[in-house]
Design an enzyme around this catalytic site. Structure first.
Site, PDB file in Angstrom:
ATOM      1  N   ASP A  87     -11.606  24.002 -10.475  1.00 51.26           N
ATOM      2  CA  ASP A  87     -10.358  23.975 -11.608  1.00 51.26           C
ATOM      3  C   ASP A  87     -10.832  22.396 -12.811  1.00 51.26           C
ATOM      4  O   ASP A  87     -10.332  21.502 -11.737  1.00 51.26           O
ATOM      5  CB  ASP A  87      -9.152  23.774 -11.318  1.00 51.26           C
ATOM      6  CG  ASP A  87      -8.372  25.171 -10.656  1.00 51.26           C
ATOM      7  OD1 ASP A  87      -8.017  25.284  -9.764  1.00 51.26           O
ATOM      8  OD2 ASP A  87      -8.950  26.015 -11.406  1.00 51.26           O
TER       9      ASP A  87
ATOM     10  N   ARG B 125     -12.210  18.210 -12.465  1.00 50.37           N
ATOM     11  CA  ARG B 125     -12.627  17.819 -10.319  1.00 50.37           C
ATOM     12  C   ARG B 125     -13.451  16.930 -10.696  1.00 50.37           C
ATOM     13  O   ARG B 125     -14.021  16.751  -9.796  1.00 50.37           O
ATOM     14  CB  ARG B 125     -13.042  19.176 -10.362  1.00 50.37           C
ATOM     15  CG  ARG B 125     -12.053  20.005  -9.720  1.00 50.37           C
ATOM     16  CD  ARG B 125     -11.742  20.106  -8.237  1.00 50.37           C
ATOM     17  NE  ARG B 125     -10.906  20.102  -7.996  1.00 50.37           N
ATOM     18  CZ  ARG B 125      -8.851  20.270  -8.124  1.00 50.37           C
ATOM     19  NH1 ARG B 125      -9.136  19.627  -8.695  1.00 50.37           N
ATOM     20  NH2 ARG B 125      -8.050  21.843  -7.618  1.00 50.37           N
TER      21      ARG B 125
ATOM     22  N   ARG C 121      -0.545  21.578 -19.000  1.00 48.03           N
ATOM     23  CA  ARG C 121      -1.586  22.245 -18.900  1.00 48.03           C
ATOM     24  C   ARG C 121      -1.573  23.022 -20.039  1.00 48.03           C
ATOM     25  O   ARG C 121      -2.977  23.736 -20.613  1.00 48.03           O
ATOM     26  CB  ARG C 121      -1.772  23.481 -17.620  1.00 48.03           C
ATOM     27  CG  ARG C 121      -1.633  21.905 -16.508  1.00 48.03           C
ATOM     28  CD  ARG C 121      -1.496  22.831 -14.980  1.00 48.03           C
ATOM     29  NE  ARG C 121      -2.416  24.328 -14.841  1.00 48.03           N
ATOM     30  CZ  ARG C 121      -2.639  24.821 -13.838  1.00 48.03           C
ATOM     31  NH1 ARG C 121      -1.183  25.061 -13.437  1.00 48.03           N
ATOM     32  NH2 ARG C 121      -3.603  25.637 -13.975  1.00 48.03           N
TER      33      ARG C 121
ATOM     34  N   LYS D 259      -5.944  31.785 -18.328  1.00 49.30           N
ATOM     35  CA  LYS D 259      -5.561  32.152 -17.379  1.00 49.30           C
ATOM     36  C   LYS D 259      -3.849  31.624 -17.641  1.00 49.30           C
ATOM     37  O   LYS D 259      -3.536  30.981 -19.205  1.00 49.30           O
ATOM     38  CB  LYS D 259      -6.297  31.323 -15.988  1.00 49.30           C
ATOM     39  CG  LYS D 259      -6.101  29.945 -16.472  1.00 49.30           C
ATOM     40  CD  LYS D 259      -6.517  29.084 -14.660  1.00 49.30           C
ATOM     41  CE  LYS D 259      -6.076  27.617 -14.888  1.00 49.30           C
ATOM     42  NZ  LYS D 259      -6.954  26.763 -14.600  1.00 49.30           N
ATOM     43  N   HIS D 260      -2.924  31.996 -17.542  1.00 51.48           N
ATOM     44  CA  HIS D 260      -2.541  32.856 -16.379  1.00 51.48           C
ATOM     45  C   HIS D 260      -2.482  34.510 -16.967  1.00 51.48           C
ATOM     46  O   HIS D 260      -0.926  34.333 -17.347  1.00 51.48           O
ATOM     47  CB  HIS D 260      -1.990  32.540 -15.284  1.00 51.48           C
ATOM     48  CG  HIS D 260      -2.702  30.908 -14.446  1.00 51.48           C
ATOM     49  ND1 HIS D 260      -2.023  30.026 -16.000  1.00 51.48           N
ATOM     50  CD2 HIS D 260      -3.204  30.933 -14.157  1.00 51.48           C
ATOM     51  CE1 HIS D 260      -2.300  28.597 -14.687  1.00 51.48           C
ATOM     52  NE2 HIS D 260      -3.053  29.308 -13.943  1.00 51.48           N
TER      53      HIS D 260
ATOM     54  N   HIS E  18       2.549  28.738  -6.587  1.00 53.38           N
ATOM     55  CA  HIS E  18       2.606  28.204  -5.628  1.00 53.38           C
ATOM     56  C   HIS E  18       3.114  28.285  -4.040  1.00 53.38           C
ATOM     57  O   HIS E  18       3.364  28.297  -2.929  1.00 53.38           O
ATOM     58  CB  HIS E  18       1.927  26.793  -5.591  1.00 53.38           C
ATOM     59  CG  HIS E  18       0.342  26.836  -6.478  1.00 53.38           C
ATOM     60  ND1 HIS E  18       0.809  26.319  -8.106  1.00 53.38           N
ATOM     61  CD2 HIS E  18      -0.586  26.718  -6.307  1.00 53.38           C
ATOM     62  CE1 HIS E  18      -0.174  26.512  -8.378  1.00 53.38           C
ATOM     63  NE2 HIS E  18      -1.571  26.364  -7.808  1.00 53.38           N
TER      64      HIS E  18
ATOM     65  N   ASP F 221      -5.413  35.190  -9.654  1.00 54.92           N
ATOM     66  CA  ASP F 221      -5.479  33.390  -8.631  1.00 54.92           C
ATOM     67  C   ASP F 221      -5.761  34.206  -7.633  1.00 54.92           C
ATOM     68  O   ASP F 221      -5.806  34.376  -6.278  1.00 54.92           O
ATOM     69  CB  ASP F 221      -4.588  33.434  -9.599  1.00 54.92           C
ATOM     70  CG  ASP F 221      -3.687  31.929 -10.151  1.00 54.92           C
ATOM     71  OD1 ASP F 221      -4.696  30.875  -9.307  1.00 54.92           O
ATOM     72  OD2 ASP F 221      -2.917  31.483 -10.319  1.00 54.92           O
TER      73      ASP F 221
END
Length: 402
Positions: free
Chosen positions: A141, A149, A210, A240-241, A253, A329
Site C-alpha cells: 500500500d 511503505r 486518501r 480501489k475500493h 476495518h 481488499d
C-alpha cells in the site's frame, strides 16, 4: 487496504516452462508483451479455453489474455493454479521466512505491510523470487499521505487530496513514475494505489484525504495520472475500493459499513471506473488492477459485503467492461469480513463470487487457504473454467503472457 501502518501451490511446472519464466526474470522482462496483443513465444502454442467470438465481433482483451496464457496455465497442477490466486501477508523483518513460505507453497502473491523494511532492502526480494517457479506478485500500500511503505527509505509522498490541490495531473504522473521506479528497484511489483474513491470525508476519516476529491471528474483525472505514472515506472497500479468507499457510514476495518444505494453510486462514486477502465478508456489495455472493498450497497448486495457478492463482480466486468485482474481488499484484518468468516472461508466465497485473487494481510501460512480452495474446486463451488480464466488474468497482470 488499511489506512494504518500496521502489518496486513505452484508445484514443479513443466521444465521448459520454468526455464522460460526464469530466463525472462533474469532478463528483466516478461515472457511476452502485455496488453491486448499476444506475446512472442506463446501465441503460436495457443490452446484457447474460451468460446470463439462471433465472426463480426473482435475478441476482447480478456479473451486474448486467457488464450495466450493458456499454455502456462495448463502446465500447472491444480493446486498450483489455486495457489496463484492467493496473496498472503508476510513478515517484512524476516526475509528468510518469506522465502521459505513462497518455496513451500508457491503462493501467487505476498503483501508487505507494517513498518519493517528489511524485506525491501539489500535485494532481499530477489531470494524470494528465486524460491518460486513463477514470479511472485509483491504488493504494498503506497498511496502517499497516511498510507505509505517506503517513506522511511525513499522519502514521503503527499496525500491524494494534497496532490490534487497543489499539483497538475502531469506533475502527479511524474511523482507516481518516480515512486514506481523506487518501488521496482526494491522488488515491488504492484502498488495498491491510487485510491479512486470519491469522498468529502474529513482528512483523517477512513478514506478522507486518501481521496483526490469529492468531484468525480477530479478523481478520474488524478487517478488516471497516478495509475499511468506507476505504469510508466514499471509497476502495476490498482484502482480501489470498488464500487466506492468514499461515502461510507464507517470503517470496514472495524465492522460492516454501508454506502449509498447503487443508483446513487452510479452518479458519483462509480464514474471514475466508467471513465477509466472499459474498452476505449484511458486505462484499458494497461495492467491496471481493481480492488473490491467490503461494503454493503443497497440495490447491489444483500446479506454479504461487496467483496463476497457475485453481482458486484458482474457489475465491474459486464457493465464497466473491466477485463483485468480483480483482487479483494484484506480478508484477514478487516472486521467487515473477519467477524463472520475465517480467511479460508472468506477466500472461497470471494473467489467463487468472481475475484481473481484473495488478499489477506495475516502473517500465516497460506496452506489452509489453498486447502480450502482445493475442496471448493472439487465440490464445484469454484469451476475449473473460471479458475483457469482467473489464473490467466493473474499471469497476464504479472507480465508473463497476454
Amino acid at each position: 487496504m488499511s489506512s494504518r501502518r500496521s502489518p496486513r501451490s505452484l508445484r514443479t511446472a513443466v521444465p521448459v516452462l520454468v526455464g522460460l519464466i526464469a530466463g525472462s526474470v533474469l532478463a528483466g522482462v516478461g515472457v511476452a508483451a502485455t496488453g491486448a496483443g499476444g506475446g512472442p513465444g506463446l501465441t503460436s502454442q495457443v490452446v484457447s479455453t474460451t468460446p470463439t467470438p462471433s465472426a463480426d465481433a473482435p475478441p476482447s482483451t480478456r479473451a486474448l489474455a486467457e488464450s495466450t496464457c493458456a499454455p502456462m496455465v495448463a502446465a500447472m497442477s491444480t493446486r498450483d493454479r489455486l495457489a496463484q490466486r492467493v496473496m498472503v501477508g508476510v513478515d517484512p523483518s524476516n526475509p528468510a521466512s518469506v522465502a521459505a513460505t513462497v518455496k513451500a507453497t508457491h503462493v501467487g502473491g505476498i503483501f508487505v505491510g507494517g513498518n519493517a523494511t528489511a524485506l525491501l532492502q539489500n535485494d532481499a526480494l530477489a531470494a524470494v523470487q528465486k524460491a518460486s517457479p513463477v514470479p511472485v506478485a509483491v504488493a504494498v500500500d503506497d498511496e502517499g499521505g497516511r498510507v505509505q511503505r517506503i517513506d522511511d527509505l525513499d522519502g514521503s509522498l503527499p496525500s491524494a487530496r494534497t496532490m490534487a490541490a497543489t499539483k497538475t495531473p502531469e506533475q502527479v504522473r511524474a511523482i507516481a513514475k518516480k515512486r514506481a521506479q523506487q518501488l521496482k528497484a526494491r522488488g515491488v511489483t504492484i502498488d495498491f494505489a491510487p485510491d479512486a474513491d470519491v469522498s468529502d470525508q474529513p482528512a483523517n476519516a477512513v478514506i478522507g484525504d486518501r481521496s483526490f476529491s469529492n468531484d468525480p471528474a477530479v478523481v478520474t483525472e488524478y487517478a488516471q495520472a497516478f495509475a499511468q505514472g506507476l505504469e510508466d515506472g514499471g509497476i502495476v497500479g490498482t484502482l480501489k475500493h470498488f464500487p466506492g468507499h468514499g461515502h461510507s457510514t464507517g470503517d470496514s476495518h472495524k465492522g460492516r459499513v454501508s454506502v449509498p444505494p447503487l443508483a446513487q453510486l452510479r452518479n458519483a462514486d462509480l464514474l471514475p471506473y466508467g471513465d477509466l477502465v472499459g474498452p476505449g478508456k484511458p486505462l484499458h489495455g494497461t495492467r491496471i488492477a481493481v480492488m473490491v472493498g467490503h461494503l454493503d450497497v443497497p440495490g447491489l448486495t444483500t446479506d454479504l459485503p461487496s467483496s463476497l457478492t457475485p453481482a458486484v463482480y458482474q457489475l465491474l466486468r459486464d457493465e464497466y467492461g473491466f477485463d483485468g485482474m480483480v483482487v479483494t481488499d484484506d480478508l484477514g484484518a478487516m472486521k467487515a469480513i473477519s467477524a463472520q468468516f475465517t480467511v479460508p472461508q472468506a477466500s472461497v466465497r470471494a473467489l467463487a463470487a468472481g475475484a481473481d485473487m484473495a488478499l489477506s494481510s495475516d502473517i500465516t501460512s497460506p496452506g489452509p487457504v489453498i486447502d480450502a480452495l482445493e475442496k471448493a474446486l472439487a465440490a464445484g463451488t469454484i469451476t475449473p473454467a473460471d479458475n483457469d480464466a482467473a489464473v490467466a488474468r493473474i499471469l497476464a497482470n504479472k507480465g508473463l503472457c497476454g
